[in-house]
Design a protein around this motif. Structure first.
Motif, PDB file in Angstrom:
ATOM      1  N   LEU A 167       7.876  -1.173 -10.745  1.00 47.13           N
ATOM      2  CA  LEU A 167       6.712  -0.804 -11.558  1.00 47.13           C
ATOM      3  C   LEU A 167       6.369   0.677 -11.438  1.00 47.13           C
ATOM      4  O   LEU A 167       5.278   1.099 -11.831  1.00 47.13           O
ATOM      5  CB  LEU A 167       5.503  -1.642 -11.135  1.00 47.13           C
ATOM      6  N   ALA A 168       7.324   1.455 -10.926  1.00 47.04           N
ATOM      7  CA  ALA A 168       7.065   2.872 -10.661  1.00 47.04           C
ATOM      8  C   ALA A 168       6.680   3.631 -11.929  1.00 47.04           C
ATOM      9  O   ALA A 168       5.843   4.540 -11.893  1.00 47.04           O
ATOM     10  CB  ALA A 168       8.289   3.518 -10.014  1.00 47.04           C
ATOM     11  N   HIS A 169       7.263   3.278 -13.047  1.00 48.36           N
ATOM     12  CA  HIS A 169       7.032   4.032 -14.279  1.00 48.36           C
ATOM     13  C   HIS A 169       6.187   3.254 -15.279  1.00 48.36           C
ATOM     14  O   HIS A 169       6.183   3.547 -16.469  1.00 48.36           O
ATOM     15  CB  HIS A 169       8.378   4.416 -14.902  1.00 48.36           C
ATOM     16  N   THR A 170       5.472   2.235 -14.781  1.00 45.40           N
ATOM     17  CA  THR A 170       4.557   1.456 -15.614  1.00 45.40           C
ATOM     18  C   THR A 170       3.146   2.013 -15.482  1.00 45.40           C
ATOM     19  O   THR A 170       2.683   2.267 -14.366  1.00 45.40           O
ATOM     20  CB  THR A 170       4.562  -0.034 -15.181  1.00 45.40           C
ATOM     21  N   ASP A 171       2.475   2.202 -16.605  1.00 49.48           N
ATOM     22  CA  ASP A 171       1.111   2.717 -16.563  1.00 49.48           C
ATOM     23  C   ASP A 171       0.220   1.751 -15.779  1.00 49.48           C
ATOM     24  O   ASP A 171       0.178   0.549 -16.076  1.00 49.48           O
ATOM     25  CB  ASP A 171       0.556   2.891 -17.985  1.00 49.48           C
ATOM     26  N   HIS A 172      -0.482   2.274 -14.825  1.00 50.94           N
ATOM     27  CA  HIS A 172      -1.376   1.482 -13.972  1.00 50.94           C
ATOM     28  C   HIS A 172      -0.639   0.305 -13.312  1.00 50.94           C
ATOM     29  O   HIS A 172      -1.225  -0.744 -13.045  1.00 50.94           O
ATOM     30  CB  HIS A 172      -2.569   0.948 -14.780  1.00 50.94           C
ATOM     31  N   ILE A 207       0.824  -1.206   0.000  1.00 48.89           N
ATOM     32  CA  ILE A 207       0.000   0.000   0.000  1.00 48.89           C
ATOM     33  C   ILE A 207       0.861   1.261   0.000  1.00 48.89           C
ATOM     34  O   ILE A 207       0.438   2.312  -0.504  1.00 48.89           O
ATOM     35  CB  ILE A 207      -0.968   0.001   1.218  1.00 48.89           C
ATOM     36  N   SER A 208       2.084   1.173   0.521  1.00 47.52           N
ATOM     37  CA  SER A 208       2.961   2.345   0.544  1.00 47.52           C
ATOM     38  C   SER A 208       3.242   2.833  -0.868  1.00 47.52           C
ATOM     39  O   SER A 208       3.179   4.038  -1.147  1.00 47.52           O
ATOM     40  CB  SER A 208       4.280   1.992   1.253  1.00 47.52           C
ATOM     41  N   ALA A 209       3.550   1.905  -1.770  1.00 46.75           N
ATOM     42  CA  ALA A 209       3.803   2.283  -3.162  1.00 46.75           C
ATOM     43  C   ALA A 209       2.508   2.629  -3.885  1.00 46.75           C
ATOM     44  O   ALA A 209       2.461   3.567  -4.702  1.00 46.75           O
ATOM     45  CB  ALA A 209       4.522   1.153  -3.890  1.00 46.75           C
ATOM     46  N   VAL A 210       1.442   1.891  -3.601  1.00 39.67           N
ATOM     47  CA  VAL A 210       0.162   2.131  -4.265  1.00 39.67           C
ATOM     48  C   VAL A 210      -0.321   3.562  -4.021  1.00 39.67           C
ATOM     49  O   VAL A 210      -0.810   4.244  -4.938  1.00 39.67           O
ATOM     50  CB  VAL A 210      -0.896   1.109  -3.783  1.00 39.67           C
ATOM     51  N   LEU A 211      -0.168   4.056  -2.798  1.00 35.70           N
ATOM     52  CA  LEU A 211      -0.622   5.405  -2.471  1.00 35.70           C
ATOM     53  C   LEU A 211       0.083   6.467  -3.308  1.00 35.70           C
ATOM     54  O   LEU A 211      -0.504   7.504  -3.639  1.00 35.70           O
ATOM     55  CB  LEU A 211      -0.391   5.691  -0.977  1.00 35.70           C
ATOM     56  N   VAL A 212       1.333   6.202  -3.677  1.00 33.48           N
ATOM     57  CA  VAL A 212       2.103   7.167  -4.458  1.00 33.48           C
ATOM     58  C   VAL A 212       1.669   7.167  -5.922  1.00 33.48           C
ATOM     59  O   VAL A 212       1.639   8.218  -6.581  1.00 33.48           O
ATOM     60  CB  VAL A 212       3.612   6.863  -4.345  1.00 33.48           C
ATOM     61  N   TYR A 213       1.286   5.991  -6.447  1.00 30.63           N
ATOM     62  CA  TYR A 213       1.057   5.856  -7.891  1.00 30.63           C
ATOM     63  C   TYR A 213      -0.413   5.755  -8.291  1.00 30.63           C
ATOM     64  O   TYR A 213      -0.722   5.555  -9.460  1.00 30.63           O
ATOM     65  CB  TYR A 213       1.803   4.623  -8.414  1.00 30.63           C
ATOM     66  N   ASP A 262      -6.626   7.182 -10.900  1.00 26.50           N
ATOM     67  CA  ASP A 262      -7.147   5.919 -11.437  1.00 26.50           C
ATOM     68  C   ASP A 262      -8.435   5.469 -10.765  1.00 26.50           C
ATOM     69  O   ASP A 262      -9.157   4.611 -11.298  1.00 26.50           O
ATOM     70  CB  ASP A 262      -6.099   4.807 -11.298  1.00 26.50           C
ATOM     71  N   LEU A 263      -8.726   5.989  -9.577  1.00 23.68           N
ATOM     72  CA  LEU A 263      -9.970   5.642  -8.895  1.00 23.68           C
ATOM     73  C   LEU A 263     -11.045   6.704  -9.104  1.00 23.68           C
ATOM     74  O   LEU A 263     -12.016   6.793  -8.353  1.00 23.68           O
ATOM     75  CB  LEU A 263      -9.719   5.444  -7.397  1.00 23.68           C
ATOM     76  N   GLY A 264     -10.878   7.494 -10.158  1.00 24.67           N
ATOM     77  CA  GLY A 264     -11.874   8.515 -10.494  1.00 24.67           C
ATOM     78  C   GLY A 264     -11.505   9.907 -10.047  1.00 24.67           C
ATOM     79  O   GLY A 264     -12.092  10.888 -10.527  1.00 24.67           O
ATOM     80  N   LYS A 265     -10.538  10.017  -9.117  1.00 16.76           N
ATOM     81  CA  LYS A 265     -10.076  11.325  -8.653  1.00 16.76           C
ATOM     82  C   LYS A 265      -8.776  11.143  -7.879  1.00 16.76           C
ATOM     83  O   LYS A 265      -8.404  10.022  -7.511  1.00 16.76           O
ATOM     84  CB  LYS A 265     -11.128  11.979  -7.755  1.00 16.76           C
ATOM     85  N   VAL A 266      -8.092  12.249  -7.649  1.00 20.20           N
ATOM     86  CA  VAL A 266      -6.890  12.219  -6.821  1.00 20.20           C
ATOM     87  C   VAL A 266      -7.321  12.182  -5.353  1.00 20.20           C
ATOM     88  O   VAL A 266      -8.135  13.006  -4.919  1.00 20.20           O
ATOM     89  CB  VAL A 266      -6.003  13.454  -7.083  1.00 20.20           C
ATOM     90  N   LEU A 267      -6.785  11.213  -4.608  1.00 21.07           N
ATOM     91  CA  LEU A 267      -7.231  11.025  -3.222  1.00 21.07           C
ATOM     92  C   LEU A 267      -6.603  12.063  -2.299  1.00 21.07           C
ATOM     93  O   LEU A 267      -5.423  12.402  -2.433  1.00 21.07           O
ATOM     94  CB  LEU A 267      -6.861   9.621  -2.739  1.00 21.07           C
ATOM     95  N   ASN A 268      -7.385  12.533  -1.326  1.00 21.86           N
ATOM     96  CA  ASN A 268      -6.840  13.423  -0.299  1.00 21.86           C
ATOM     97  C   ASN A 268      -6.323  12.595   0.874  1.00 21.86           C
ATOM     98  O   ASN A 268      -6.416  11.359   0.869  1.00 21.86           O
ATOM     99  CB  ASN A 268      -7.899  14.442   0.154  1.00 21.86           C
TER     100      ASN A 268
END
Length: 530
Positions: A198-203, A68-74, A78-84
């Motif tokens: 996978l930092a620079h991979t789309d999705h 989740i640490s990496a997921v939060l950055v990338y 993708d979930l419809g908006k940028v998360l706050n």
């Protein structure tokens, strides 16, 4: 007393074991330890292979909490908006909430359906949760996926160390439970590595979460080759099956020693059943609190677990990439991988020394270091210009950022060598009749504390500044160190059946020390006579 014969037969053959009555203790020997001579024989590879296999559950735990640490950055939009910040805290902490529920469910069913049943269920939940996350296009679906994974994480976190503790020989129990901890930190390290790759991979984040299903499927395929815990088999009156498992764990033990070991466990199981008396789970749970020895074991185990979670480490696991982006590093996931690698390396150090130096000594030697370097990090944060919304006033990386990184690395080294692993070993404190429920409460204290950290860390950083947040964590570690000195006994080398006596004497620190001295004298006398 019948000692080990030199005519050793490593094959279980047709071992038939005389059952011990569950309603009478008339046949108990004067010294129960006389029935445990098989623990002095050399154990084989079988128990290690079982522990390694069960440790895959720990790997799942580590991977799904670390990714989740990496997921939060990338995630971006993708979930419809940028998360706050609040939404990021939601999808992070919901896993901890699910884990709390999963731990309760596993604890309530572990005695009735066995230890392996809960592990199978955890594998299913991990797989379903991974698929839900990978296919998520909304915050709601991502949250549900994280919740389902949380159910699996809680089940694995509760049942795997309990299962390993009941399968392991006494002299290797701390090290074998350490295998589960190594699997957890190994999963976290690999999750960080995959996140960086996978930092620079789309999705790419979808691949990150989807890969969590792979080890779950592998574990599900390997579990049929693992036995049920001997103590569980005896609890369900399957004495002959338990004898076969014990013979595999101790291949150099004689058939007589195997029978004595089964009798030794059966006597304690009989005591546990007599105490239960057919009463329900609520009554059993109550025994954790109304019996003083059980309550002290619960306070010692759950207190240490709470300190391990509230002492700041999980803020690093969940938010390290966010944290290192905050202090100005351009590739925060790669920097976070350094933390995960440090965690894994020092977990291995703990694995090598836990049964040699003991739990208590390691804790007292490491927790002061955690407090010290968190305090130094808090001071260094004072010199980093951070806005209230956790954005930098300058993109320049100065010396305070490197001081924070160095302090975090050293802090994680102390944490992983000590409390990070010792907290899970504490499942050995609970007697048979409340062991599954005690381990359930231990795991619930983990995830309850985890929920607090995961759901408040970013908000705490905003409202009290990073210096205030890390100073708070430092204080928890310091006072926890003092609590360990007075309330955490040393139980290395003791059987699970012997540990129950320790907490009948207060928190048992002095009593356990005396038992250790007596055991050492017996070994010296035995070596002299041998």
């Amino acid at each position: 007393m019948s000692s080990a014969s030199k005519d050793k037969d490593p094959q279980p053959r047709s071992l038939h074991v005389e059952k011990v009555s569950t309603t009478s203790s008339e046949r108990q020997p004067e010294h129960l330890e006389d029935l445990d001579s098989i623990e002095n024989t050399q154990s084989g590879k079988y128990s290690w292979l079982v522990a390694i296999t069960a440790g895959v559950g720990g790997f799942l735990f580590g991977y799904d909490t670390g990714i989740i640490s990496a997921v939060l950055v990338y995630l971006d939009s993708d979930l419809g908006k940028v998360l706050n910040s609040s939404e990021k805290e939601l999808i992070t902490s919901i896993t901890s909430g699910g884990a709390f529920i999963g731990a309760v469910a596993a604890g309530l069913t572990a005695d009735r359906y066995g230890r392996k049943g809960a592990i199978y269920m955890g594998c299913l939940l991990f797989t379903v949760g991974a698929i839900l996350q990978a296919a998520a296009f909304s915050l709601a679906q991502m949250t549900v996926g994280r919740l389902v994974v949380g159910f699996g994480v809680g089940s694995a976190a509760m049942i795997v160390p309990l299962y390993i503790a009941e399968v392991a020989p006494a002299k290797y129990r701390g090290r074998m439970i350490g295998l589960d901890n190594m699997s957890i930190t190994g999963g976290q390290l690999i999750s960080y590595g995959i996140g960086a790759a996978l930092a620079h991979t789309d999705h790419g984040w979808r691949v990150m979460v989807g890969l969590g299903a792979v080890p779950a499927i592998i574990l599900c395929c390997l579990l049929p080759f693992c036995p049920e815990s001997p103590r569980q088999l005896i609890y369900h009156d399957k004495h002959d099956e338990a004898a076969v498992v014990i013979q595999k764990i101790f291949p150099l033990g004689t058939p007589e020693q195997v029978q004595q070991k089964v009798q030794h466990i059966a006597i304690h199981v009989a005591e546990a059943k007599a105490l239960e008396g057919g009463k329900g789970r609520l009554w059993q749970l109550k025994q954790l609190y109304v019996i003083p020895g059980n309550l002290r074991a619960l306070i010692a185990a759950c207190g240490l677990m709470a300190i391990s979670q509230l002492g700041g480490f999980n803020s690093l696991m969940y938010y390290s990439s966010t944290l290192f982006a905050l202090v100005g590093f351009a590739n925060p996931v790669a920097v976070g991988t350094i933390i995960a690698a440090t965690n894994f390396f020092f977990t291995f150090v703990n694995f090598m020394v836990v049964d040699r130096f003991g739990r208590r000594r390691i804790l007292l030697s490491t927790m002061w270091g955690m407090a010290l370097f968190l305090a130094l990090a808090a001071v260094a944060f004072h010199w980093i210009p951070v806005n209230h919304d956790l954005t930098l006033q300058s993109n320049k990386i100065g010396w305070p950022a490197y001081v924070v990184l160095a302090c975090m690395i050293i802090y994680v080294g102390f944490y992983s060598t000590g409390i990070g692993n010792m907290a899970w070993v504490s499942s050995e404190f609970f007697p048979m009749e409340v062991r599954s429920l005690g381990t359930m409460m231990l795991t619930c204290s983990c995830w309850g504390s985890n929920i607090i950290v995961a759901s408040t860390f970013l908000t705490q950083m905003e409202n009290t500044t990073p210096s205030g947040a890390f100073g708070f964590y430092a204080a928890i570690c310091f006072f926890g160190w003092i609590a360990v000195y007075f309330c955490y006994p040393e139980v290395k080398g003791m059987t699970l059946e012997d540990i129950r006596e320790v907490f009948k004497h207060g928190f048992g620190v002095r009593y356990a020390r005396q038992l250790q001295k007596e055991a050492k004298m017996k070994r010296q006398i035995g070596n002299t006579m041998g």
